[in-house]
Design a protein around this motif. Structure first.
Motif, PDB file in Angstrom:
ATOM      1  N   TRP A   1       4.323  -5.369  -6.086  1.00  0.00           N
ATOM      2  CA  TRP A   1       3.636  -6.404  -6.858  1.00  0.00           C
ATOM      3  C   TRP A   1       3.499  -7.692  -6.090  1.00  0.00           C
TER       4      TRP A   1
ATOM      5  N   GLY B   1       5.446   0.790  -7.197  1.00  0.00           N
ATOM      6  CA  GLY B   1       4.372  -0.143  -6.882  1.00  0.00           C
ATOM      7  C   GLY B   1       4.893  -1.436  -6.290  1.00  0.00           C
TER       8      GLY B   1
ATOM      9  N   TRP C   1      -7.512   2.645  -6.196  1.00  0.00           N
ATOM     10  CA  TRP C   1      -6.979   3.157  -7.462  1.00  0.00           C
ATOM     11  C   TRP C   1      -6.450   2.029  -8.327  1.00  0.00           C
ATOM     12  N   GLU C   2      -5.752   1.089  -7.701  1.00  0.00           N
ATOM     13  CA  GLU C   2      -5.151  -0.002  -8.463  1.00  0.00           C
ATOM     14  C   GLU C   2      -6.235  -0.799  -9.173  1.00  0.00           C
TER      15      GLU C   2
ATOM     16  N   GLY D   1       1.862   2.225  -5.735  1.00  0.00           N
ATOM     17  CA  GLY D   1       0.581   1.551  -5.760  1.00  0.00           C
ATOM     18  C   GLY D   1       0.725   0.149  -5.203  1.00  0.00           C
ATOM     19  N   CYS D   2      -0.394  -0.392  -4.688  1.00  0.00           N
ATOM     20  CA  CYS D   2      -0.357  -1.753  -4.157  1.00  0.00           C
ATOM     21  C   CYS D   2      -0.884  -2.700  -5.227  1.00  0.00           C
ATOM     22  N   PHE D   3      -0.036  -2.985  -6.223  1.00  0.00           N
ATOM     23  CA  PHE D   3      -0.502  -3.797  -7.351  1.00  0.00           C
ATOM     24  C   PHE D   3      -0.550  -5.274  -7.004  1.00  0.00           C
TER      25      PHE D   3
ATOM     26  N   TRP E   1       3.784   6.387  -8.528  1.00  0.00           N
ATOM     27  CA  TRP E   1       2.774   5.397  -8.178  1.00  0.00           C
ATOM     28  C   TRP E   1       3.033   4.094  -8.924  1.00  0.00           C
TER      29      TRP E   1
ATOM     30  N   CYS F   1       1.483  -4.598   2.031  1.00  0.00           N
ATOM     31  CA  CYS F   1       1.838  -3.610   1.012  1.00  0.00           C
ATOM     32  C   CYS F   1       2.375  -2.349   1.661  1.00  0.00           C
TER      33      CYS F   1
ATOM     34  N   VAL G   1      -7.933  -0.712  -1.396  1.00  0.00           N
ATOM     35  CA  VAL G   1      -7.116  -0.629  -2.611  1.00  0.00           C
ATOM     36  C   VAL G   1      -8.017  -0.184  -3.750  1.00  0.00           C
TER      37      VAL G   1
END
Lengths: 430, 404, 338
Positions: A70, A68, A397-398, A88-90, A64, A78, A395
């Motif tokens: 960024w 990711g 979790w991020e 992850g989609c940071f 994750w 993303c 989004v």
């Protein structure tokens, strides 16, 4: 030396045998593992379970983080970039960081809260660490005014006049305190009020001096709002908490009764109901036509909340002092105010510091509750504008992870400091 | 022998109210009281003025009006035609349910984590330290939101259980874990089931009686009766016997997928689970610290002294360490329970209909009676807190070291 | 005690910032800012964008009133309010007007002592379901789990609808639209119900809007409109006629593009009266005569506002429907400027 001829014995050891290495199972890593991880069957089972848990957690977390994204404009971009790699989609953080940290604060003014934040450490240093030169305490005294000016902007005269009021009040107090504490206290308060009253006219007359662009309290948000609420409320609640604690210990029944009712009432209700009061009900109880900032109403409520908890911590500190200290103060002929100021409080506060730090950490965490009354603090920003926007809906979790990370860093830092301080204080007493 | 004469009695002068320590406290108290009354009077007159300007009044009549909204989790009968008061009572019960479940789970978690953190297994101790620090240092609101998101996003919806080749299936055909909550079999009480329940309760009493008897025997004669296996036997055997003798009066209703949802059985809703778990894990981290502190507070000498008396390790724990540690652990434990109960008001963030969600939420919104609703809300929490504090004080007095 | 000045200074600025009394117009003009209550975040109606500027259909009304009263569309302090806080904020004078998709109901008008000055959006509560469920009517929803946003009239309508049709349901109350969306998409509820405009906005934000259908039933009337406090009729008139001016302008064909030209005088006396070249209507409500012209230059007429924020060319994509002019078969019908 023996006279026995050398040839009569087959072999004589003249040097001691070098000690053999301990068995492989009893040294180094293996020994450590045997003792710490697999000493009993039950222990071994727990070790295996723990390892599985850690592996499972890392297997989720590492891809994750590593995969990711960024750099993207929306969650759809993303997803395209990731193409199912499970990262992850940071990008939401890189695009919306300013809202998460500063809320709706004007973009070109970000340097102001940043400077205020850095200076906060300078101001706190002499309070937190005994080794820092005492002269820095002057800066600590000046800091609130400076920070107010930096964050809210406006003419610098306002904070300066406010400071002048305190200075005049303090001078009046130090002149009069020799007669009696009460006289000094009320004289000081009176002098401060008179100063503010006079300078109020001056401020109207002089207009803007060194004015920074004014920022509405409503525009202050993000993590900055959490930090401001945390620091302001903790520093305000400390003196109030001391007064309440002394009041609760007082021999005067009415004062004691008032303090007990206040403390027990505040401690008995959840903070969220007090925030509802600030948000929904308080306006009814203020004079018709007056209108407080929401942030100010919230500060009042959180301060009262924290003060009640701090009062209980300090009461513990006061109770822990040996009776002898009170009697010693009495036998020196000190009156109540002197005894408290010079003998009792310095010791009681020192004992209570770890407890106070705990309350402070708890309070800082509780500042997230303001998101429930539609203030855009860090959590409010996440749940409101960001998750509601078409670009970033989904989004979770991020954003929550980022919020949790920021709070963890600050709170863990404070609690580590508190433990360090506890150790310092312990060695002092031994 | 000289006779002490009283100093000449001073007549009371007005200035003594300020200068004489004997009277000064009266002056202070008088001033404080007046200031307090003035302040309260000021608030009340403001409120009266404001309400008059707005043409509103303070009235609790709204509690009797029909609420008009539905609540999903209803411990007592309720429908949208019932009054706001009844809706509030449903909210109160929901608060108590989540607080009760949360306290029990938090205690279990906290004790396990606290003890394991002192374990000599390095990796377990470190893991527990990570758990405690991670949960203590992040706001509970964030945890509630995270766990709620995990619940909704990671668990399958009921749709996943449908079709020829469903992507999810029920555990033992009895439990379904969905993002709407957990569905479990519900016991159906038929005639005669009361007898089974009573038997069960009686056998629990019997266990306590047996243990008390074993203890008394031990103290009187020194004979040690086994307690573990007989307790287990008393716990299970009579109830099971009675169950079969009466022809299995208790059966289970299994949840099954019908229409949009699982029907039948017992549903534990996602909002309840999220709130319950978040509160339990968060509070458990604090309890773990209390437990650790409590155990560490007992000096090693106590263990050694007990060992030198020839006690076995589990008896050392039961008879020497725990009784002392509990005295340190229980007061902070109870204040953690209090915190958990107060934190349950964050239910509003996940839509769990507790008292804050009904009385302080929808009722307040629909009726606009802000002052009244929030006052009642505060009174409720205050009552709970004060009763728990009262119990705590009684307990504290009972375990106080009797120093003679 | 050092930091209590912080509080003192804040208090001074706070008290200076707002003073509400009966004469709201004077207060607003003295303050130079309009305090306008808006939604905390509903895309299309009121939401701060990435640059923290408030955008949306409801926000434009605040801007219109600010232009009419103060001549500056940006002289607005937006106060984001939840369903819980909106009425108290208005009652306590924290805001001068509330423009936050609020349904006009009898009790709000009378028991809560507010004054609804008009309707800027005719809405109704609808249902959205995933297409794969195959549901075609709300009456098929027996036993369904329904996500609702709390703090609105939605819960009451829902309870009434299911009760009237004698079918059961499981309500899942959710605080914010974003969380309701999360629940719905994850399948934690079968149905999402809110105002039809909100459904459209929410559906528009989905990855595959085509996978979801809005059911034909509209179970309630939701006339949404701005409201002010009872008792200050002058202020109420200003907000009411600002809204009417926006609607009238569309009916009369006055747009932001041609308003400057039309203000030089036209053959249509009603346009002249609206734009202040004839009749002196503005002075009668305590404003400049060209108030409506200034306002229309900034915000445009009702139709332009609609198209800009929620119309068919926006991601939200709402059709005019009931909100068309009466001449086009809708319900928008402004009293004449005469």
């Amino acid at each position: 030396m023996s006279d026995t001829p050398a040839h009569s014995v087959a072999f004589v050891r003249e040097t001691p045998i070098p000690p053999a290495d301990p068995p492989a199972t009893e040294r180094g890593v293996i020994k450590w593992v045997r003792e710490n991880l697999v000493s009993t069957p039950a222990n071994a089972v727990m070790t295996v379970l723990s390892l599985v848990a850690i592996y499972w957690f890392l297997a989720l977390l590492v891809p994750w983080l590593l995969n990711g994204v960024w750099n993207a404009g929306s969650i759809r971009e993303c997803r395209e970039i990731m193409a199912g790699s499970g990262g992850g989609c940071f990008a939401v953080l890189t695009e919306r960081w300013h809202q998460l940290i500063f809320g709706r604060y004007p973009t070109d003014q970000y340097w102001r809260p940043t400077v205020a934040f850095v200076l906060l450490f300078v101001a706190l240093a002499p309070v937190l660490f005994q080794t820092v030169p005492r002269r820095l305490l002057i800066f600590t005294g000046l800091y609130p005014f400076l920070a107010y000016w930096l964050v809210w902007g406006g003419s610098i005269l306002g904070p300066i006049f406010a400071l002048a009021g305190f200075a005049v009040g303090y001078i009046a107090y130090s002149r009069l305190v020799d007669r009696s504490f009460a006289m000094g206290f009320f004289g000081g308060v009176l002098a401060a009020i008179v100063t503010w009253w006079i300078t109020g006219f001056l401020a109207d007359a002089t207009g803007n001096v060194m004015a920074l662009e004014t920022v509405e309290s409503r525009d202050i948000g993000g993590f900055m709002l959490n930090l401001i609420l945390g620091t302001v409320c903790v520093s305000l609640s400390l003196p109030l908490g001391i007064v309440l604690a002394l009041g609760r210990q007082s021999s005067m029944p009415i004062i004691k009764w008032i303090c007990v009712v206040f403390i027990e009432f505040i401690r008995g209700v959840p903070l969220i109901t007090l925030l509802f009061v600030a948000n929904v009900v308080l306006a009814y109880f203020l004079p018709p036509g007056s209108n407080f900032d929401l942030i100010l109403r919230v500060i009042i409520m959180i301060t009262m909340f924290a003060a009640a908890y701090i009062a209980e911590v300090i009461r513990g500190g006061l109770a822990a002092l040996p009776r002898g200290q009170y009697e010693a103060a009495d036998s020196l002929g000190l009156d109540y105010a002197q005894a408290m100021r010079l003998i009792i409080l310095p010791q009681a506060l020192k004992i209570s510091i770890p407890g106070i730090v705990n309350v402070a950490v708890g309070l800082f965490k509780d500042t997230t509750l303001v998101s429930i009354i539609a203030m855009f603090d860090l959590v409010g920003m996440v749940r409101g504008p960001i998750l509601a926007s078409t670009d970033w809906n989904g989004v979770y979790w991020e954003l929550f992870g980022f919020a949790a990370f920021l709070f963890f860093v600050v709170c863990y830092g404070i609690s580590q400091y508190s433990q360090w301080l506890e150790r310092q204080l312990q060695t002092d007493r031994r | 022998m000289t006779v002490m004469t009283d100093p000449p009695r001073e007549s009371f002068r007005l200035s003594m109210l300020l200068n004489d320590t004997r009277y000064r406290s009266y002056t202070f108290q008088f001033i404080a009281l007046i200031a307090l009354f003035l302040f309260i009077g000021w608030l009340i007159s403001n409120a009266a003025q404001n309400l008059e300007d707005l043409g509103q009044d303070i009235s609790y009549g709204f509690l009797g009006e029909s609420a008009g909204y539905d609540i999903n989790q209803r411990p007592i009968e309720y429908n949208s035609q019932d009054s706001h008061l009844r809706a509030s009572i449903v909210g109160v019960l929901n608060t108590l349910i989540v607080a009760f479940l949360g306290c029990i789970t938090a205690t279990v978690l906290g004790v396990v984590a606290g003890v394991l953190r002192l374990s000599n297994n390095w990796i377990v101790a470190k893991l527990m330290a990570v758990y405690v620090e991670a949960f203590r240092n992040v706001p509970v609101l964030i945890w509630i939101l995270i766990i709620f998101s995990i619940m909704t996003v990671s668990l399958p919806g009921p749709r996943a259980f449908r079709g020829e080749d469903p992507s999810s299936s029920m555990l033992f055909d009895a439990f379904a874990f969905t993002n709407r909550g957990v569905y479990a079999p519900k016991p159906i009480w038929e005639s005669g089931s009361m007898i089974v329940v009573i038997t069960f309760l009686l056998s629990i009493l019997a266990i306590f009686a047996y243990r008390a008897y074993a203890k008394k025997l031990l103290y009187d004669t020194g004979r040690l009766l086994p307690t573990f296996w007989p307790s287990i036997a008393i716990f299970f055997v009579p109830t099971i016997l009675m169950f079969f003798i009466l022809g299995r009066p208790i059966s289970l209703e299994y949840p099954e997928l019908r229409g949009f949802n699982f029907q039948g059985g017992m549903q534990i809703r996602g909002s309840l689970i999220a709130l319950w778990f978040a509160l339990a894990i968060y509070t458990g981290a604090f309890i773990a610290e209390n437990v650790r502190a409590g155990i560490m507070a007992i000096s090693k000498g106590q263990t050694e002294a007990a060992a030198s008396l020839g006690l076995r390790p589990n008896r050392i724990m039961n008879l020497v360490i725990l009784p002392q540690a509990l005295r340190v652990i229980i007061p902070p434990l109870i204040s953690q329970y209090l915190n958990l109960t107060k934190n349950s008001s964050l239910a509003i963030a996940v839509g769990y209909m507790d008292i804050t969600g009904t009385l302080g939420g929808i009722t307040l919104n629909q009726t606009g009676r802000a002052i009244e609703a929030i006052l009642l809300l505060m009174l409720f929490y205050l009552t709970i807190s004060l009763s728990i504090s009262a119990i705590m004080n009684v307990y504290n007095n009972s375990v106080k070291l009797k120093e003679r | 005690m050092k930091k209590s000045v912080f509080l003192g200074a804040l208090a001074v600025s706070g008290i200076a910032a707002g003073a509400a009394s009966a004469a709201t117009l004077e207060d607003v003009q003295a303050r130079g800012e309009l305090n306008c209550g808006v939604n905390t975040g509903l895309v299309g109606f009121a939401a701060p964008d990435a640059n923290n500027n408030w955008q949306g259909f409801d926000v434009e009304l605040c801007r219109a009133v600010a232009t009419a009263v103060l001549g500056d569309p940006d002289a607005v302090t937006y106060v984001p309010l939840t369903g819980k806080t909106r009425f108290t904020a208005l009652a306590a004078g924290e805001i001068d007007m509330l423009s936050r998709n609020t349904t006009w109901t009898f009790t709000r008008d009378n028991d809560l002592k507010f004054e609804f000055v008009g309707i800027n959006y005719y809405d109704g509560q609808g249902f959205m379901v995933p297409r794969e469920l195959g549901v075609t009517s709300a009456k098929d929803l027996d036993g369904a789990t329904v996500c609702i946003q709390t703090g609105t009239t939605t819960e009451l309508n829902l309870a009434d609808f299911f009760r009237a049709n004698n079918i059961s349901y499981e309500p899942v109350p959710i605080e914010t639209n974003a969380e309701a969306q999360q629940q719905y998409l994850a399948g934690a509820c079968d149905v999402y119900t809110t105002d039809a405009s909100g459904l459209a906005a929410t559906r528009a934000a989905f990855e595959n809007p085509g996978d979801h259908v809005v059911l034909p039933e509209i179970v309630s009337k939701e006339p949404l409109g701005p409201l002010v406090r009872h008792g200050d009729n002058e202020w109420g008139d200003i907000v009411r006629w600002t809204l009417n001016a926006l609607v009238s302008a569309e009916e009369l064909g006055v747009t932001s593009a041609n308003v400057a030209e039309l203000a030089n005088g036209t053959d249509n006396p009603e346009i002249n009266r609206l734009l202040g070249t004839e009749g002196g209507l503005g002075e009668m409500i305590g404003l400049e005569n060209d108030w409506a012209k200034n306002m229309l230059e900034v915000t445009g007429n009702y139709g332009e506002i609609f198209e800009r924020h929620i119309g068919e060319n926006t991601p939200i994509g709402l059709a005019r429907g009931l909100n068309a002019q009466w001449t086009d078969g809708g319900l928008l019908y402004s009293p004449p400027f005469r």
